[in-house]
Design an enzyme around this catalytic site. Structure first.
Site, PDB file in Angstrom:
ATOM      1  N   CYS A  17      -0.989  12.721  37.662  1.00  0.00           N
ATOM      2  CA  CYS A  17      -0.372  12.137  38.871  1.00  0.00           C
ATOM      3  C   CYS A  17      -1.487  11.816  39.863  1.00  0.00           C
ATOM      4  CB  CYS A  17       0.590  13.155  39.495  1.00  0.00           C
ATOM      5  SG  CYS A  17       1.164  12.657  41.142  1.00  0.00           S
TER       6      CYS A  17
ATOM      7  N   CYS B 144       6.453  11.381  39.904  1.00  0.00           N
ATOM      8  CA  CYS B 144       5.923  12.659  39.415  1.00  0.00           C
ATOM      9  C   CYS B 144       6.990  13.726  39.606  1.00  0.00           C
ATOM     10  CB  CYS B 144       4.666  13.033  40.216  1.00  0.00           C
ATOM     11  SG  CYS B 144       4.047  14.680  39.823  1.00  0.00           S
TER      12      CYS B 144
ATOM     13  N   HIS C  73      20.084   1.889  38.770  1.00  0.00           N
ATOM     14  CA  HIS C  73      19.599   2.602  37.572  1.00  0.00           C
ATOM     15  C   HIS C  73      18.080   2.698  37.546  1.00  0.00           C
ATOM     16  CE1 HIS C  73      23.532   1.599  35.206  1.00  0.00           C
ATOM     17  NE2 HIS C  73      23.706   2.528  36.108  1.00  0.00           N
TER      18      HIS C  73
ATOM     19  N   SER D 196      28.788  -5.619  30.708  1.00  0.00           N
ATOM     20  CA  SER D 196      29.880  -5.423  29.745  1.00  0.00           C
ATOM     21  C   SER D 196      30.914  -4.436  30.248  1.00  0.00           C
ATOM     22  CB  SER D 196      29.302  -4.916  28.419  1.00  0.00           C
ATOM     23  OG  SER D 196      28.720  -3.629  28.619  1.00  0.00           O
TER      24      SER D 196
ATOM     25  N   ASP E 228      14.647  -4.471  35.633  1.00  0.00           N
ATOM     26  CA  ASP E 228      13.605  -5.497  35.762  1.00  0.00           C
ATOM     27  C   ASP E 228      13.479  -5.907  37.229  1.00  0.00           C
ATOM     28  OD1 ASP E 228      16.118  -7.623  34.446  1.00  0.00           O
ATOM     29  OD2 ASP E 228      15.317  -7.832  36.463  1.00  0.00           O
TER      30      ASP E 228
ATOM     31  N   ARG F   1       8.891  -1.932  27.105  1.00  0.00           N
ATOM     32  CA  ARG F   1       9.724  -2.785  27.982  1.00  0.00           C
ATOM     33  C   ARG F   1       8.939  -3.209  29.222  1.00  0.00           C
ATOM     34  NH1 ARG F   1      15.172   0.256  28.782  1.00  0.00           N
ATOM     35  NH2 ARG F   1      15.757  -1.612  29.987  1.00  0.00           N
TER      36      ARG F   1
ATOM     37  N   TYR G  45       9.655   2.873  27.124  1.00  0.00           N
ATOM     38  CA  TYR G  45       9.546   2.203  28.418  1.00  0.00           C
ATOM     39  C   TYR G  45       8.228   1.453  28.568  1.00  0.00           C
ATOM     40  CZ  TYR G  45      13.972   4.132  29.659  1.00  0.00           C
ATOM     41  OH  TYR G  45      15.316   4.402  29.653  1.00  0.00           O
TER      42      TYR G  45
ATOM     43  N   CYS H  35      -0.863  14.461  43.007  1.00  0.00           N
ATOM     44  CA  CYS H  35      -1.084  15.920  42.901  1.00  0.00           C
ATOM     45  C   CYS H  35      -2.009  16.288  41.760  1.00  0.00           C
ATOM     46  CB  CYS H  35       0.259  16.653  42.746  1.00  0.00           C
ATOM     47  SG  CYS H  35       1.032  16.438  41.140  1.00  0.00           S
TER      48      CYS H  35
HETATM   49  C1  BV8 Z   1      26.401   9.579  35.742  1.00  0.00           C
HETATM   50  C2  BV8 Z   1      18.764   3.395  31.716  1.00  0.00           C
HETATM   51  C3  BV8 Z   1      27.058  11.571  36.792  1.00  0.00           C
HETATM   52  C4  BV8 Z   1      17.819   2.457  32.249  1.00  0.00           C
HETATM   53  C5  BV8 Z   1      21.114   3.216  31.738  1.00  0.00           C
HETATM   54  C6  BV8 Z   1      32.883   9.090  29.437  1.00  0.00           C
HETATM   55  C7  BV8 Z   1      33.634   8.235  30.218  1.00  0.00           C
HETATM   56  C8  BV8 Z   1      33.099   7.663  31.371  1.00  0.00           C
HETATM   57  C9  BV8 Z   1      31.776   7.929  31.723  1.00  0.00           C
HETATM   58  C10 BV8 Z   1      31.035   8.756  30.940  1.00  0.00           C
HETATM   59  C11 BV8 Z   1      31.571   9.342  29.806  1.00  0.00           C
HETATM   60  N1  BV8 Z   1      30.590  10.091  29.247  1.00  0.00           N
HETATM   61  C12 BV8 Z   1      29.468  10.012  29.978  1.00  0.00           C
HETATM   62  C13 BV8 Z   1      29.741   9.212  31.021  1.00  0.00           C
HETATM   63  C14 BV8 Z   1      28.823   8.856  32.103  1.00  0.00           C
HETATM   64  C15 BV8 Z   1      27.806   7.825  31.631  1.00  0.00           C
HETATM   65  C16 BV8 Z   1      28.470   6.639  30.983  1.00  0.00           C
HETATM   66  O1  BV8 Z   1      29.011   5.779  31.656  1.00  0.00           O
HETATM   67  N2  BV8 Z   1      28.443   6.597  29.633  1.00  0.00           N
HETATM   68  C17 BV8 Z   1      29.067   5.472  28.965  1.00  0.00           C
HETATM   69  C18 BV8 Z   1      28.208   5.029  27.784  1.00  0.00           C
HETATM   70  C19 BV8 Z   1      30.465   5.895  28.520  1.00  0.00           C
HETATM   71  N3  BV8 Z   1      27.133   7.399  32.827  1.00  0.00           N
HETATM   72  C20 BV8 Z   1      26.064   8.088  33.259  1.00  0.00           C
HETATM   73  O2  BV8 Z   1      25.566   9.007  32.663  1.00  0.00           O
HETATM   74  C21 BV8 Z   1      25.524   7.663  34.613  1.00  0.00           C
HETATM   75  N4  BV8 Z   1      25.361   8.835  35.420  1.00  0.00           N
HETATM   76  O3  BV8 Z   1      27.543   9.353  35.426  1.00  0.00           O
HETATM   77  O4  BV8 Z   1      26.040  10.650  36.470  1.00  0.00           O
HETATM   78  C22 BV8 Z   1      26.469  12.574  37.656  1.00  0.00           C
HETATM   79  C23 BV8 Z   1      27.220  13.037  38.706  1.00  0.00           C
HETATM   80  C24 BV8 Z   1      26.680  13.990  39.534  1.00  0.00           C
HETATM   81  C25 BV8 Z   1      25.394  14.482  39.285  1.00  0.00           C
HETATM   82  C26 BV8 Z   1      24.648  14.017  38.220  1.00  0.00           C
HETATM   83  C27 BV8 Z   1      25.178  13.065  37.383  1.00  0.00           C
HETATM   84  C28 BV8 Z   1      24.150   7.018  34.468  1.00  0.00           C
HETATM   85  C29 BV8 Z   1      24.290   5.659  33.855  1.00  0.00           C
HETATM   86  C30 BV8 Z   1      22.921   4.976  33.796  1.00  0.00           C
HETATM   87  C31 BV8 Z   1      22.334   5.188  32.461  1.00  0.00           C
HETATM   88  N5  BV8 Z   1      21.140   4.390  32.305  1.00  0.00           N
HETATM   89  N6  BV8 Z   1      19.982   2.664  31.426  1.00  0.00           N
HETATM   90  C32 BV8 Z   1      17.376   1.539  31.150  1.00  0.00           C
HETATM   91  O5  BV8 Z   1      16.811   2.032  30.159  1.00  0.00           O
HETATM   92  O6  BV8 Z   1      17.650   0.345  31.318  1.00  0.00           O
HETATM   93  S1  BV8 Z   1      22.555   2.396  31.401  1.00  0.00           S
HETATM   94  C33 BV8 Z   1      22.259   0.901  30.628  1.00  0.00           C
HETATM   95  O7  BV8 Z   1      23.541   0.274  30.529  1.00  0.00           O
HETATM   96  C34 BV8 Z   1      21.439  -0.046  31.466  1.00  0.00           C
HETATM   97  O8  BV8 Z   1      21.057   0.477  32.715  1.00  0.00           O
HETATM   98  C35 BV8 Z   1      22.388  -1.214  31.713  1.00  0.00           C
HETATM   99  O9  BV8 Z   1      22.176  -1.781  32.933  1.00  0.00           O
HETATM  100  C36 BV8 Z   1      23.679  -0.512  31.677  1.00  0.00           C
HETATM  101  C37 BV8 Z   1      24.881  -1.357  31.575  1.00  0.00           C
HETATM  102  O10 BV8 Z   1      24.688  -2.299  30.526  1.00  0.00           O
HETATM  103  P1  BV8 Z   1      24.902  -3.845  30.889  1.00  0.00           P
HETATM  104  O11 BV8 Z   1      23.965  -4.199  31.964  1.00  0.00           O
HETATM  105  O12 BV8 Z   1      26.345  -4.103  31.117  1.00  0.00           O
HETATM  106  O13 BV8 Z   1      24.405  -4.562  29.568  1.00  0.00           O
HETATM  107  P2  BV8 Z   1      25.258  -4.795  28.238  1.00  0.00           P
HETATM  108  O14 BV8 Z   1      24.301  -5.216  27.177  1.00  0.00           O
HETATM  109  O15 BV8 Z   1      26.179  -3.652  28.007  1.00  0.00           O
HETATM  110  O16 BV8 Z   1      26.186  -6.060  28.612  1.00  0.00           O
HETATM  111  C38 BV8 Z   1      25.591  -7.319  28.849  1.00  0.00           C
HETATM  112  C39 BV8 Z   1      26.714  -8.287  29.191  1.00  0.00           C
HETATM  113  O17 BV8 Z   1      26.114  -9.555  29.524  1.00  0.00           O
HETATM  114  C40 BV8 Z   1      27.672  -8.528  28.059  1.00  0.00           C
HETATM  115  O18 BV8 Z   1      28.997  -8.459  28.530  1.00  0.00           O
HETATM  116  C41 BV8 Z   1      27.345  -9.949  27.591  1.00  0.00           C
HETATM  117  O19 BV8 Z   1      28.491 -10.644  27.158  1.00  0.00           O
HETATM  118  C42 BV8 Z   1      26.820 -10.574  28.853  1.00  0.00           C
HETATM  119  N7  BV8 Z   1      25.858 -11.678  28.635  1.00  0.00           N
HETATM  120  C43 BV8 Z   1      24.965 -11.812  27.618  1.00  0.00           C
HETATM  121  N8  BV8 Z   1      24.277 -12.953  27.779  1.00  0.00           N
HETATM  122  C44 BV8 Z   1      24.740 -13.544  28.917  1.00  0.00           C
HETATM  123  C45 BV8 Z   1      25.746 -12.728  29.463  1.00  0.00           C
HETATM  124  N9  BV8 Z   1      26.412 -13.049  30.588  1.00  0.00           N
HETATM  125  C46 BV8 Z   1      26.076 -14.205  31.202  1.00  0.00           C
HETATM  126  N10 BV8 Z   1      25.113 -15.043  30.737  1.00  0.00           N
HETATM  127  C47 BV8 Z   1      24.427 -14.746  29.608  1.00  0.00           C
HETATM  128  N11 BV8 Z   1      23.493 -15.585  29.159  1.00  0.00           N
END
Ligand code: BV8
Length: 243
Positions: free
Chosen positions: A138, A119, A111, A180, A96, A59, A56, A141
């Site tokens: 921190c 902290c 997210h 995506s 961002d 980034r 991080y 604290c």
């Molecule tokens: C939760 C951290 C529950 C921050 C991120 C099985 C099935 C379903 C769900 C799950 C499962 N197993 C686990 C889960 C849950 C899990 C999940 O979904 N896993 C996935 C992988 C299957 N989700 C979680 O854990 C979430 N929490 O469910 O909690 C809960 C309930 C009660 C109590 C407690 C907990 C938490 C999800 C957040 C995780 N953190 N990141 C960081 O480091 O950034 S996720 C990460 O992916 C980023 O945050 C990002 O935002 C996110 C999504 O990615 P995208 O933004 O879509 O980016 P990507 O590259 O994938 O796609 C980009 C797109 O842009 C593409 O389509 C591309 O074509 C397009 N593009 C490219 N260039 C352009 C463009 N479009 C236009 N113009 C361009 N120029």
């Protein structure tokens, strides 16, 4: 005149790509270089906090690069919020600050935010632009080894979910931009809106997302071209009725 319908917009990493920030799942994306299990889960942070902090810190430093600025897509969404007569809520998966810097105000970072840290001992939440280490005390604290990025990792609860679902339940238009559709619960928002059947749903993306078939309308192209054109269309023609 009938109340203008409210609009909910979801954005992902694709909207920031043309500002110079990497996406996650493109071939040159972040997850092609590091594993989620090593840098974006609470278990990773417990196992090797320095590794996660370094990820991080890099980034955060990248975001401070003067070349990284809001692009025409970020600016078009801020214009839509200013000029649309109804409410516009912007929900971003991005950590961002380009939407804020473009002028968007009604904004939820579901997210978390790269330029904030918290902290784990006293829950203090603060803006933070410098590198963070496991020995950073921190400022509130004084304790060490509790400071972490204010970022939602896999397995952690996203931020603002109640407010987001409340707006999804009442909006007249749901727009998904630059994501995506791989990560839940964000990827399920379109299903949630379609289930109600009262809102038009549009995907704007470079290529069809995982959920593309669930949208009433899909517009493909780079965000800096298709988002300003879409905002112009909405401000001129209004929101299409749900099909
Ligand atoms: C939760 C951290 C529950 C921050 C991120 C099985 C099935 C379903 C769900 C799950 C499962 N197993 C686990 C889960 C849950 C899990 C999940 O979904 N896993 C996935 C992988 C299957 N989700 C979680 O854990 C979430 N929490 O469910 O909690 C809960 C309930 C009660 C109590 C407690 C907990 C938490 C999800 C957040 C995780 N953190 N990141 C960081 O480091 O950034 S996720 C990460 O992916 C980023 O945050 C990002 O935002 C996110 C999504 O990615 P995208 O933004 O879509 O980016 P990507 O590259 O994938 O796609 C980009 C797109 O842009 C593409 O389509 C591309 O074509 C397009 N593009 C490219 N260039 C352009 C463009 N479009 C236009 N113009 C361009 N120029």
């Amino acid at each position: 005149m009938s109340e203008a319908p409210s609009i909910v917009i979801l954005t992902g990493a694709g909207i920031s790509k043309e500002s110079g920030l990497d996406t996650f799942r493109d071939s040159d994306g972040i997850w092609a270089k590091v594993r989620i299990e090593d840098v974006a889960t609470p278990e990773a942070f417990a196992r090797n906090p320095s590794r996660v902090q370094e990820f991080y810190n890099a980034r955060r430093a990248g975001l401070k690069d003067p070349k990284v600025v809001p692009n025409a897509a970020h600016e078009a969404l801020a214009r839509l919020e200013r000029e649309w007569p109804g409410e516009v809520l912007l929900v971003t998966q991005n950590i961002d600050d380009l939407h804020e810097r473009a002028g968007s105000k009604n904004l939820i970072h579901m997210h978390g935010e790269l330029l904030k840290v918290r902290c784990e001992y006293c829950d203090a939440l603060m803006r933070w632009e410098e590198p963070l280490s496991t020995s950073t005390p921190c400022p509130h604290c004084g304790r060490k080894s509790g400071m972490r990025p204010h970022v939602v990792w896999f397995g952690e609860m996203p931020i603002g979910m109640d407010a987001i679902y409340e707006k999804l339940d009442t909006c007249g238009l749901f727009v998904s931009i630059g994501t995506s559709g791989n990560v839940y619960p964000a990827a399920g928002f379109v299903q949630h809106v379609r289930y109600r059947g009262l809102a038009h749903s549009v995907e704007l993306n470079l290529e069809p997302s995982q959920g593309a078939t669930l949208f009433a309308e899909v517009i493909l192209g780079p965000a800096t071209e298709i988002v300003p054109a879409f905002v112009d269309r909405i401000l001129t023609d209004g929101v299409p009725t749900a099909v």
